[in-house]
Design a protein around this motif. Structure first.
Motif, PDB file in Angstrom:
ATOM      1  N   GLU A 155       0.882  -1.324   0.239  1.00 36.50           N
ATOM      2  CA  GLU A 155       0.047  -0.168  -0.107  1.00 36.50           C
ATOM      3  C   GLU A 155       0.672   1.084  -0.145  1.00 36.50           C
ATOM      4  N   ASP A 156       2.043   1.117   0.149  1.00 35.46           N
ATOM      5  CA  ASP A 156       3.044   2.385   0.264  1.00 35.46           C
ATOM      6  C   ASP A 156       3.731   2.323  -1.105  1.00 35.46           C
ATOM      7  N   GLY A 157       3.374   1.792  -2.009  1.00 38.49           N
ATOM      8  CA  GLY A 157       3.742   1.851  -3.322  1.00 38.49           C
ATOM      9  C   GLY A 157       5.379   1.268  -3.595  1.00 38.49           C
ATOM     10  N   ALA A 158       5.528   0.241  -2.429  1.00 38.44           N
ATOM     11  CA  ALA A 158       6.981  -0.529  -2.634  1.00 38.44           C
ATOM     12  C   ALA A 158       6.620  -1.665  -3.527  1.00 38.44           C
ATOM     13  N   ILE A 159       7.590  -2.141  -4.389  1.00 40.17           N
ATOM     14  CA  ILE A 159       7.607  -3.412  -5.084  1.00 40.17           C
ATOM     15  C   ILE A 159       8.236  -4.301  -3.971  1.00 40.17           C
ATOM     16  N   LEU A 160       7.543  -5.263  -3.416  1.00 38.89           N
ATOM     17  CA  LEU A 160       8.164  -6.178  -2.536  1.00 38.89           C
ATOM     18  C   LEU A 160       8.829  -7.312  -3.129  1.00 38.89           C
ATOM     19  N   PHE A 161       8.380  -7.669  -4.262  1.00 43.11           N
ATOM     20  CA  PHE A 161       8.987  -8.975  -4.985  1.00 43.11           C
ATOM     21  C   PHE A 161       8.562  -8.823  -6.454  1.00 43.11           C
ATOM     22  N   ALA A 162       9.444  -8.817  -7.172  1.00 48.17           N
ATOM     23  CA  ALA A 162       9.134  -9.106  -8.849  1.00 48.17           C
ATOM     24  C   ALA A 162      10.174  -9.963  -9.312  1.00 48.17           C
ATOM     25  N   PRO A 163       9.798 -11.310  -9.061  1.00 47.12           N
ATOM     26  CA  PRO A 163      10.697 -12.261  -9.447  1.00 47.12           C
ATOM     27  C   PRO A 163      11.399 -12.136 -10.848  1.00 47.12           C
ATOM     28  N   ASN A 164      10.508 -11.686 -11.989  1.00 48.55           N
ATOM     29  CA  ASN A 164      11.250 -11.776 -13.320  1.00 48.55           C
ATOM     30  C   ASN A 164      12.139 -10.561 -13.399  1.00 48.55           C
ATOM     31  N   LEU A 165      12.154  -9.569 -12.453  1.00 49.94           N
ATOM     32  CA  LEU A 165      12.983  -8.384 -12.398  1.00 49.94           C
ATOM     33  C   LEU A 165      14.120  -8.646 -11.582  1.00 49.94           C
TER      34      LEU A 165
ATOM     35  N   VAL B 206      11.825  -2.721  -3.024  1.00 57.18           N
ATOM     36  CA  VAL B 206      12.232  -1.168  -3.763  1.00 57.18           C
ATOM     37  C   VAL B 206      11.144  -0.231  -3.844  1.00 57.18           C
ATOM     38  N   PRO B 207      11.473   0.757  -3.077  1.00 54.85           N
ATOM     39  CA  PRO B 207      10.199   1.643  -2.484  1.00 54.85           C
ATOM     40  C   PRO B 207      10.033   2.724  -3.966  1.00 54.85           C
ATOM     41  N   LEU B 208       9.571   2.239  -4.782  1.00 52.37           N
ATOM     42  CA  LEU B 208       9.406   2.891  -6.220  1.00 52.37           C
ATOM     43  C   LEU B 208       8.771   4.199  -6.076  1.00 52.37           C
ATOM     44  N   ARG B 209       7.517   4.213  -5.476  1.00 51.88           N
ATOM     45  CA  ARG B 209       6.597   5.227  -5.359  1.00 51.88           C
ATOM     46  C   ARG B 209       7.445   6.574  -4.570  1.00 51.88           C
ATOM     47  N   ALA B 210       8.186   6.193  -3.578  1.00 52.00           N
ATOM     48  CA  ALA B 210       8.867   7.260  -2.744  1.00 52.00           C
ATOM     49  C   ALA B 210      10.030   7.919  -3.874  1.00 52.00           C
ATOM     50  N   ILE B 211      10.581   6.986  -4.708  1.00 48.82           N
ATOM     51  CA  ILE B 211      11.549   7.374  -5.367  1.00 48.82           C
ATOM     52  C   ILE B 211      11.136   8.397  -6.476  1.00 48.82           C
ATOM     53  N   VAL B 212      10.057   7.882  -7.108  1.00 40.62           N
ATOM     54  CA  VAL B 212       9.597   8.605  -8.340  1.00 40.62           C
ATOM     55  C   VAL B 212       8.886   9.882  -7.652  1.00 40.62           C
ATOM     56  N   GLU B 213       8.087   9.976  -6.556  1.00 39.59           N
ATOM     57  CA  GLU B 213       7.509  11.114  -6.177  1.00 39.59           C
ATOM     58  C   GLU B 213       8.597  12.092  -5.833  1.00 39.59           C
ATOM     59  N   GLU B 214       9.715  11.717  -5.288  1.00 38.75           N
ATOM     60  CA  GLU B 214      10.805  12.583  -4.630  1.00 38.75           C
ATOM     61  C   GLU B 214      11.456  13.420  -6.092  1.00 38.75           C
ATOM     62  N   ARG B 215      11.608  12.655  -7.287  1.00 35.37           N
ATOM     63  CA  ARG B 215      12.262  13.173  -8.317  1.00 35.37           C
ATOM     64  C   ARG B 215      11.064  14.154  -9.135  1.00 35.37           C
TER      65      ARG B 215
ATOM     66  N   ASN C 260       0.299  -3.513  -9.556  1.00 36.78           N
ATOM     67  CA  ASN C 260       0.552  -4.681 -10.505  1.00 36.78           C
ATOM     68  C   ASN C 260       0.195  -4.216 -11.858  1.00 36.78           C
ATOM     69  N   GLU C 261       1.162  -4.639 -12.881  1.00 30.52           N
ATOM     70  CA  GLU C 261       0.856  -4.317 -14.278  1.00 30.52           C
ATOM     71  C   GLU C 261      -0.642  -5.278 -14.792  1.00 30.52           C
TER      72      GLU C 261
END
Length: 388
Positions: free
Chosen positions: A156-166, A171-180, A189-190
């Motif tokens: 719910e915080d927009g972090a990718i907990l597990f993406a096996p094929n990557l 990875v706290p992706l939402r926080a990373i992109v919001e900061e930028r 999920n896609e």
């Protein structure tokens, strides 16, 4: 007195949301028609409409057709008052679009991913978003938000907990992109994004119960049940690519074995095609179009393997439709018959009675359209809640 003021502000927010919803759903329409549809009195509607016009969300188009008497002025939602970015972060690509506030695509970009290193992928992601942002025309709200679909579990915080094929975890992706970029970011999920894209803009319009099957390097599913996206107790539903279809099958990166995606995905197809000298889907599609018997047989096998998993889904959920999307949607002509034949043979008769198997109308863009819709929806919810 404070209580009354608070109550009035809340009522105004609720009524603003009702009026904006009416414009979004039924425009072009007049103030009188909004009053009729919502039950709000004409003076209230006129005041709220003026607020929406002042805040650049509604445009007055001028007089429309008369039904006798003075022609009423018609109102329209101002879709060009802001723009959203949608991103489909795939295993081997990044696809991005820029849309107006009705989801119409005004620009798009696609990058090839040759690495899964987080910092390098994030750098390419930033480049994609920035190149789209630079194409936003002058408008009141600019970039209103970013939606991103990813091939993995998202909290719910927009972090990718597990993406096996990557090979990604935590990875706290939402926080990373919001900061930028300094705007609200929605991560999901896609396959959920793809389900939303098809429900909103594609083959799933108006269908209550639908399962979207995203068939790319892996397989994910987005489930819309009773017109609502079903996310499960922890928000992690839809990992049906990891259904076991062989009890003692091949080991999967997820830790299970015999997973459906090991036998029915684009990756499975490419593994089987390698001995024939093919290393990408484009080459295989071209060969199939030229009638290459060995390649056609491979596509038939993938169609059958897809049908096995879809039959299981049909038996569990009894949906109105199953929609096949993502990259393997491009192979519809060569997997469709085997897929349908397998489902007909394996699904319970009563479950398949009214079932339709469709291929995504948005093609490989279902997820990116859904991701943009997440951003638009979040912005409109914020505007409704603010009372503008």
């Amino acid at each position: 007195m404070m209580k009354q003021t608070g109550d009035l502000a809340l009522v105004k927010k609720m009524n603003t949301a009702i009026v904006l919803d009416a414009v979004l759903r039924y425009a072009p329409l007049s103030r009188a028609q909004i009053s009729e549809r919502t039950g709000l009195n004409k003076a209230t509607v006129s005041s709220l409409v003026q607020d929406l016009i002042d805040n650049h969300l509604v445009a007055d188009l001028g007089p429309g057709e008369s039904s006798g008497g003075r022609k009423p002025n018609l109102l329209q939602f101002r879709a060009s008052s802001g723009y959203a970015v949608g991103i489909d972060l795939g295993v081997n690509y990044i696809r991005g679009i820029l849309t107006d506030l009705e989801g119409a695509v005004v620009a798009e970009r696609r990058l090839t991913l040759r690495t899964h290193a987080v910092d390098q992928v994030v750098s390419q992601l930033f480049d994609c978003i920035e190149s789209l942002r630079r194409q936003i025309p002058a408008c009141p709200y600019g970039l209103v938000g970013i939606g991103i679909g990813v091939p993995g579990l998202v909290n719910e915080d927009g972090a990718i907990l597990f993406a096996p094929n990557l090979s990604w975890s935590e990875v706290p992706l939402r926080a990373i992109v919001e900061e930028r970029f300094g705007v609200p970011v929605t991560i999901d999920n896609e396959a959920n994004a793809g389900a939303q894209g098809e429900q909103r803009f594609g083959a799933g319009r108006g269908i209550a119960n639908q399962i979207y099957v995203s068939v790319g390097i892996g397989i994910g599913t987005g489930m819309i049940l009773n017109k609502e996206l079903y996310k499960g107790a922890g928000g992690f539903s839809g990992e049906l690519g990891h259904l076991s279809i062989y009890a003692d099958g091949k080991p999967c990166r997820c830790g299970n074995q015999g997973c459906w995606e090991l036998y029915a995905s684009e990756n499975a197809l490419l593994e089987q095609a390698a001995p024939l000298g093919y290393n990408d889907l484009d080459g295989l599609l071209e060969a199939a179009g030229q009638g290459n018997a060995a390649v056609l047989a491979l596509f038939g096998d993938i169609g059958e393997a897809l049908g096995v998993g879809i039959a299981n889904i049909v038996n569990v959920f009894n949906p109105d439709v199953v929609i096949v999307g993502n990259e393997m949607r491009r192979a519809e002509a060569w997997i469709g018959a085997a897929l349908q034949r397998t489902v007909d043979r394996r699904a319970l008769a009563h479950h398949r009675g009214k079932l339709s198997i469709l291929f995504a109308e948005q093609g490989e863009k279902s997820a990116v359209r859904g991701a943009a819709y997440y951003a638009i929806s979040a912005f409109l919810s914020k505007m409704k809640g603010s009372g503008v």
